[in-house]
Every structure is written in structure tokens, then in C-alpha cells.
Design a protein around this motif. Structure first.
Motif, mmCIF file in Angstrom:
data_model
loop_
_atom_site.group_PDB
_atom_site.id
_atom_site.type_symbol
_atom_site.label_atom_id
_atom_site.label_comp_id
_atom_site.label_asym_id
_atom_site.label_seq_id
_atom_site.Cartn_x
_atom_site.Cartn_y
_atom_site.Cartn_z
ATOM 1 N N PHE A 25 1.051 -1.118 -0.212
ATOM 2 C CA PHE A 25 -0.028 -0.147 0.029
ATOM 3 C C PHE A 25 0.966 0.941 0.083
ATOM 4 N N ALA A 26 2.241 1.183 1.034
ATOM 5 C CA ALA A 26 3.049 1.935 1.150
ATOM 6 C C ALA A 26 3.543 2.948 -0.351
ATOM 7 N N TRP A 27 4.089 1.570 -1.165
ATOM 8 C CA TRP A 27 4.756 1.885 -2.745
ATOM 9 C C TRP A 27 3.430 2.571 -3.345
ATOM 10 N N LEU A 28 2.067 1.743 -3.615
ATOM 11 C CA LEU A 28 1.138 1.804 -4.406
ATOM 12 C C LEU A 28 0.940 3.747 -3.577
ATOM 13 N N LEU A 29 0.850 4.250 -2.925
ATOM 14 C CA LEU A 29 0.378 6.096 -2.373
ATOM 15 C C LEU A 29 1.371 6.092 -2.410
ATOM 16 N N GLY A 30 2.762 5.733 -2.524
ATOM 17 C CA GLY A 30 3.826 6.865 -2.907
ATOM 18 C C GLY A 30 4.005 7.196 -4.056
ATOM 19 N N GLY A 31 3.740 5.815 -5.086
ATOM 20 C CA GLY A 31 3.761 6.106 -6.267
ATOM 21 C C GLY A 31 3.126 6.791 -6.746
ATOM 22 N N PHE A 32 2.111 6.937 -6.102
ATOM 23 C CA PHE A 32 0.378 7.887 -6.890
ATOM 24 C C PHE A 32 0.681 9.438 -6.480
ATOM 25 N N VAL A 33 1.486 9.590 -5.398
ATOM 26 C CA VAL A 33 1.913 11.248 -4.969
ATOM 27 C C VAL A 33 3.078 11.648 -5.266
ATOM 28 N N MET A 34 4.263 10.294 -5.639
ATOM 29 C CA MET A 34 5.010 10.826 -6.497
ATOM 30 C C MET A 34 5.253 11.298 -7.552
ATOM 31 N N SER A 35 4.636 10.536 -8.452
ATOM 32 C CA SER A 35 3.820 10.990 -9.983
ATOM 33 C C SER A 35 2.594 12.252 -10.111
ATOM 34 N N ALA A 36 2.320 12.428 -9.023
ATOM 35 C CA ALA A 36 1.442 13.823 -8.699
ATOM 36 C C ALA A 36 1.648 15.321 -8.299
ATOM 37 N N ILE A 37 2.873 14.738 -7.828
ATOM 38 C CA ILE A 37 3.721 15.919 -7.357
ATOM 39 C C ILE A 37 4.790 16.748 -9.035
ATOM 40 N N TRP A 185 8.810 9.244 -0.797
ATOM 41 C CA TRP A 185 10.331 9.100 -1.037
ATOM 42 C C TRP A 185 11.371 7.249 -0.162
ATOM 43 N N MET A 186 10.752 8.078 1.319
ATOM 44 C CA MET A 186 11.612 7.528 2.120
ATOM 45 C C MET A 186 10.714 5.724 2.639
ATOM 46 N N LEU A 187 8.951 6.056 2.071
ATOM 47 C CA LEU A 187 8.594 4.659 2.109
ATOM 48 C C LEU A 187 8.502 4.216 0.953
ATOM 49 N N HIS A 188 9.459 4.598 0.054
ATOM 50 C CA HIS A 188 9.026 3.850 -1.484
ATOM 51 C C HIS A 188 10.400 2.867 -1.163
ATOM 52 N N ILE A 189 11.403 3.609 -0.660
ATOM 53 C CA ILE A 189 12.995 2.782 -0.783
ATOM 54 C C ILE A 189 13.777 2.142 0.679
#
Length: 235
Positions: A25-37, A185-189
Motif C-alpha cells: 500500500f505504501a509503494w502504491l500510495l507513494g508512487g501515486f503521490v510522487m507521480s502527481a507532484i 520516497w523514504m517509504l518507497h525505498i
């Protein structure tokens, strides 16, 4: 296929799902947030300029270059730059040194008032200055750099400009948007300390486990496809 034969795959898939649910879930949410900004907004290019055009001509730098060469060990490069209304010469050798571009004297550290002016010259917004402080060691968002000034503006993203306390030059620009991006990014990696190690063991372990989770799910899907169930029900 015999349901008993699929029992281990179902069990593996189930427990891996429990283990991975939050991180996926953190990967998916993080990917969404980072791609949206947009990255330009993350880097704060719309908030402050990193560099200003040099208003001086080469003839304005009257300091003796021969003298500066003698004062710089193993000279490699000489750069003409500026600080506010003052021409500056930067020499790079065994160490980096800064000199007044007219007198040739070593550069004196800027005052708080000058730092205010410098930050304002780079700032692109209209907000008031909220705080200014000199730090012996900066926070992680400026790589713990030593001897810096932090200037914060009271706009909606808390624009923060970091400047070198010796030269007054802008080091970097940070904001709430950058900090949100950095958190995800921290959650993602999965590097919860320095947030720059993309090959850390925790991330590799969870990634490998996620692949196993995916494979076990594919086995269950291929061995018991929904279309086969429909055919059985029709019969």
C-alpha cells in the motif's frame, strides 16, 4: 487440479499477503503521490532562483589575478561571481577560497542583514520572511552541511532557502512539497535513516517477497481460473 495440491500455494499467498499488505500500500500510495507532484515544484524552481545573472563585466574585477594565483596552492580554476552589489572571485586549488573582486582581500562572511537581502533577491514569492537563523550544522534536508543560514518565508509551502555562511551563495531550496515527496520516497525505498540507499537489504528482501507473493497468486489464478468455474456451473 486437485484442491489439496493448491493448498500450500494458498497458504503461502495468504501469509505473504499479511506480511506485505502495508508496504505494498505504501509503494502504491507513494508512487501515486510522487507521480502527481511535478519535479520542478518539488525542487522549488517556482519558489526561488538558485542563481542570479552576474551584473558585472570582466573589467569590474580589478583585483590582481597574479596575486591570487600566488595565494592559492595548486590553482585549477578561477571564477568570477558576485554577492549582492559586490564582485567576487572564487579560486579552486587544494582548497576553495573567495576574494573581493576589486580589492583582492579574502572575503568576509556576510552579515544577517546581507543574508536577508540575498535571500530576498532569490525569492520569487510575495510572502513575508518568517525566520532567519545561522546553523552550525544544517538538517538532513541540506545533507547536514556546516555553517549555513536558513531563511524561511511564511507562504503556503514554507519556502526555505539555505545559504552558505561564508559566501552568501544559495545552497538549495526546500519546501513542504519537497518534504512530502521526501517522506514518500523514504517509504518507497524503505531507507528510514538517510533516505538515499536504493539497494538496502530491507528493500531487496521485501521486493523478493513481493515477487513470490505475485507468483503464488498467478499459480492460484492459472490453476483455478474463473472461466473454468463458469463452465462447470453451466453444465
Amino acid at each position: 487440479m486437485n484442491k489439496t495440491a493448491l493448498k500450500p500455494a494458498r497458504k503461502i499467498h495468504k501469509y505473504l499477503g499479511y506480511l506485505l499488505a502495508l508496504q505494498i500500500f505504501a509503494w502504491l500510495l507513494g508512487g501515486f503521490v510522487m507521480s502527481a507532484i511535478p519535479l520542478d515544484m518539488v525542487h522549488g524552481k517556482h519558489l526561488a532562483q538558485r542563481h542570479l545573472d552576474n551584473p558585472f563585466q570582466s573589467t569590474d574585477y580589478t583585483a590582481s589575478l597574479d596575486d591570487l594565483k600566488l595565494r592559492t596552492t595548486n590553482l585549477q580554476k578561477i571564477e568570477f561571481t558576485h554577492f549582492l552589489e559586490r564582485p567576487i572571485i572564487k579560486t579552486t586549488g587544494d582548497t576553495i577560497r573567495f576574494f573581493d573582486g576589486q580589492s583582492g582581500m579574502p572575503l568576509t562572511p556576510p552579515t544577517e542583514s546581507q543574508i536577508r537581502q540575498q535571500a530576498q533577491a532569490h525569492y520569487l514569492g510575495n510572502a513575508q520572511l518568517a525566520s532567519i537563523e545561522q546553523l552550525q550544522t544544517g538538517p538532513r534536508e541540506v545533507q547536514y552541511r556546516h555553517n549555513i543560514w536558513r531563511v524561511v518565508y511564511s507562504d503556503w509551502v514554507n519556502t526555505t532557502i539555505y545559504l552558505d555562511s561564508v559566501t552568501g551563495q544559495v545552497i538549495t531550496v526546500r519546501s513542504t512539497l519537497w518534504r512530502i515527496f521526501d517522506f514518500f520516497w523514504m517509504l518507497h525505498i524503505m531507507d528510514y535513516d538517510e533516505r538515499d540507499d536504493f539497494n538496502n537489504p530491507l528493500l531487496i528482501s521485501f521486493s523478493a517477497t513481493s515477487v513470490l507473493f505475485c507468483i503464488s497468486g498467478m499459480v492460484l489464478l492459472l490453476r483455478s481460473p474463473p472461466w473454468r468455474r463458469r463452465r462447470i456451473q453451466r453444465k
